[in-house]
Design a protein around this motif. Sequence first.
Motif, PDB file in Angstrom:
ATOM      1  N   GLU A   1       4.533  26.592  -6.136  1.00  0.00           N
ATOM      2  CA  GLU A   1       3.104  26.424  -6.368  1.00  0.00           C
ATOM      3  C   GLU A   1       2.426  27.775  -6.203  1.00  0.00           C
ATOM      4  O   GLU A   1       2.648  28.474  -5.214  1.00  0.00           O
ATOM      5  CB  GLU A   1       2.491  25.468  -5.341  1.00  0.00           C
ATOM      6  N   GLY A   2       1.618  28.142  -7.156  1.00  0.00           N
ATOM      7  CA  GLY A   2       0.833  29.367  -7.035  1.00  0.00           C
ATOM      8  C   GLY A   2      -0.409  29.103  -6.200  1.00  0.00           C
ATOM      9  O   GLY A   2      -0.737  27.968  -5.874  1.00  0.00           O
TER      10      GLY A   2
ATOM     11  N   TRP B   1      -0.990  45.212 -11.874  1.00  0.00           N
ATOM     12  CA  TRP B   1      -0.443  44.744 -10.609  1.00  0.00           C
ATOM     13  C   TRP B   1      -0.918  43.323 -10.398  1.00  0.00           C
ATOM     14  O   TRP B   1      -2.062  42.986 -10.686  1.00  0.00           O
ATOM     15  CB  TRP B   1      -0.924  45.612  -9.446  1.00  0.00           C
ATOM     16  N   VAL B   2      -0.048  42.498  -9.863  1.00  0.00           N
ATOM     17  CA  VAL B   2      -0.373  41.098  -9.586  1.00  0.00           C
ATOM     18  C   VAL B   2      -0.034  40.820  -8.134  1.00  0.00           C
ATOM     19  O   VAL B   2       1.010  41.255  -7.633  1.00  0.00           O
ATOM     20  CB  VAL B   2       0.438  40.148 -10.499  1.00  0.00           C
ATOM     21  N   ILE B   3      -0.915  40.095  -7.445  1.00  0.00           N
ATOM     22  CA  ILE B   3      -0.635  39.636  -6.087  1.00  0.00           C
ATOM     23  C   ILE B   3      -0.892  38.137  -6.029  1.00  0.00           C
ATOM     24  O   ILE B   3      -1.774  37.616  -6.711  1.00  0.00           O
ATOM     25  CB  ILE B   3      -1.474  40.377  -5.014  1.00  0.00           C
ATOM     26  N   ASP B   4      -0.101  37.447  -5.228  1.00  0.00           N
ATOM     27  CA  ASP B   4      -0.253  35.997  -5.073  1.00  0.00           C
ATOM     28  C   ASP B   4       0.417  35.581  -3.772  1.00  0.00           C
ATOM     29  O   ASP B   4       1.142  36.361  -3.150  1.00  0.00           O
ATOM     30  CB  ASP B   4       0.379  35.265  -6.256  1.00  0.00           C
ATOM     31  N   HIS B   5       0.165  34.368  -3.360  1.00  0.00           N
ATOM     32  CA  HIS B   5       0.788  33.764  -2.179  1.00  0.00           C
ATOM     33  C   HIS B   5       1.385  32.415  -2.582  1.00  0.00           C
ATOM     34  O   HIS B   5       0.895  31.363  -2.175  1.00  0.00           O
ATOM     35  CB  HIS B   5      -0.248  33.576  -1.058  1.00  0.00           C
ATOM     36  N   PRO B   6       2.459  32.440  -3.407  1.00  0.00           N
ATOM     37  CA  PRO B   6       3.044  31.180  -3.836  1.00  0.00           C
ATOM     38  C   PRO B   6       3.769  30.469  -2.694  1.00  0.00           C
ATOM     39  O   PRO B   6       4.194  31.095  -1.723  1.00  0.00           O
ATOM     40  CB  PRO B   6       4.030  31.590  -4.926  1.00  0.00           C
ATOM     41  N   VAL B   7       3.906  29.172  -2.846  1.00  0.00           N
ATOM     42  CA  VAL B   7       4.625  28.348  -1.877  1.00  0.00           C
ATOM     43  C   VAL B   7       5.812  27.709  -2.604  1.00  0.00           C
ATOM     44  O   VAL B   7       5.630  27.060  -3.637  1.00  0.00           O
ATOM     45  CB  VAL B   7       3.714  27.252  -1.285  1.00  0.00           C
ATOM     46  N   PHE B   8       7.020  27.933  -2.067  1.00  0.00           N
ATOM     47  CA  PHE B   8       8.198  27.261  -2.602  1.00  0.00           C
ATOM     48  C   PHE B   8       8.263  25.883  -1.961  1.00  0.00           C
ATOM     49  O   PHE B   8       8.240  25.765  -0.741  1.00  0.00           O
ATOM     50  CB  PHE B   8       9.468  28.046  -2.275  1.00  0.00           C
ATOM     51  N   VAL B   9       8.347  24.846  -2.784  1.00  0.00           N
ATOM     52  CA  VAL B   9       8.456  23.478  -2.302  1.00  0.00           C
ATOM     53  C   VAL B   9       9.911  23.049  -2.495  1.00  0.00           C
ATOM     54  O   VAL B   9      10.398  22.962  -3.626  1.00  0.00           O
ATOM     55  CB  VAL B   9       7.489  22.541  -3.051  1.00  0.00           C
ATOM     56  N   LEU B  10      10.600  22.816  -1.390  1.00  0.00           N
ATOM     57  CA  LEU B  10      12.024  22.467  -1.434  1.00  0.00           C
ATOM     58  C   LEU B  10      12.207  20.980  -1.729  1.00  0.00           C
ATOM     59  O   LEU B  10      11.284  20.180  -1.520  1.00  0.00           O
ATOM     60  CB  LEU B  10      12.672  22.855  -0.109  1.00  0.00           C
ATOM     61  N   PRO B  11      13.390  20.587  -2.219  1.00  0.00           N
ATOM     62  CA  PRO B  11      13.612  19.185  -2.599  1.00  0.00           C
ATOM     63  C   PRO B  11      13.313  18.187  -1.479  1.00  0.00           C
ATOM     64  O   PRO B  11      12.873  17.073  -1.735  1.00  0.00           O
ATOM     65  CB  PRO B  11      15.091  19.148  -2.983  1.00  0.00           C
ATOM     66  N   GLU B  12      13.543  18.599  -0.228  1.00  0.00           N
ATOM     67  CA  GLU B  12      13.302  17.687   0.897  1.00  0.00           C
ATOM     68  C   GLU B  12      11.813  17.614   1.260  1.00  0.00           C
ATOM     69  O   GLU B  12      11.432  16.872   2.162  1.00  0.00           O
ATOM     70  CB  GLU B  12      14.081  18.151   2.132  1.00  0.00           C
ATOM     71  N   GLY B  13      10.988  18.422   0.583  1.00  0.00           N
ATOM     72  CA  GLY B  13       9.559  18.411   0.858  1.00  0.00           C
ATOM     73  C   GLY B  13       9.095  19.543   1.763  1.00  0.00           C
ATOM     74  O   GLY B  13       7.894  19.719   1.955  1.00  0.00           O
ATOM     75  N   ASP B  14      10.039  20.305   2.343  1.00  0.00           N
ATOM     76  CA  ASP B  14       9.649  21.453   3.157  1.00  0.00           C
ATOM     77  C   ASP B  14       8.939  22.474   2.283  1.00  0.00           C
ATOM     78  O   ASP B  14       9.226  22.614   1.093  1.00  0.00           O
ATOM     79  CB  ASP B  14      10.872  22.111   3.804  1.00  0.00           C
TER      80      ASP B  14
END
Length: 74
Positions: free
Chosen positions: A2-3, A16-29
């Motif tokens: 998720e961006g 230049w690009v900056i972001d704080h993406p969140v990786f969502v793992l299959p277990e929901g973490d």
Amino acid sequence: MEGSNAQGFRHGGFGWVIDHPVFVLPEGDRLPTRLTAVVREPAGWKIVHVHISVQVPDSVAIAEAPDWQAATTP
């Protein structure tokens, strides 16, 4: 992944690009990260470099570093 609220900056043919993406793992973490990228425009924007790092407070990294080193040292 998720961006969040990516921001971009441009100077001539580079950007230049900056972001704080969140990786969502299959277990929901959820794993929050920081992302920076460099892009170039020779014939359309192309990514020339990306760096993603996991956000870990210094105090946690310092406390856990000996265990990480022991686990990865042959």
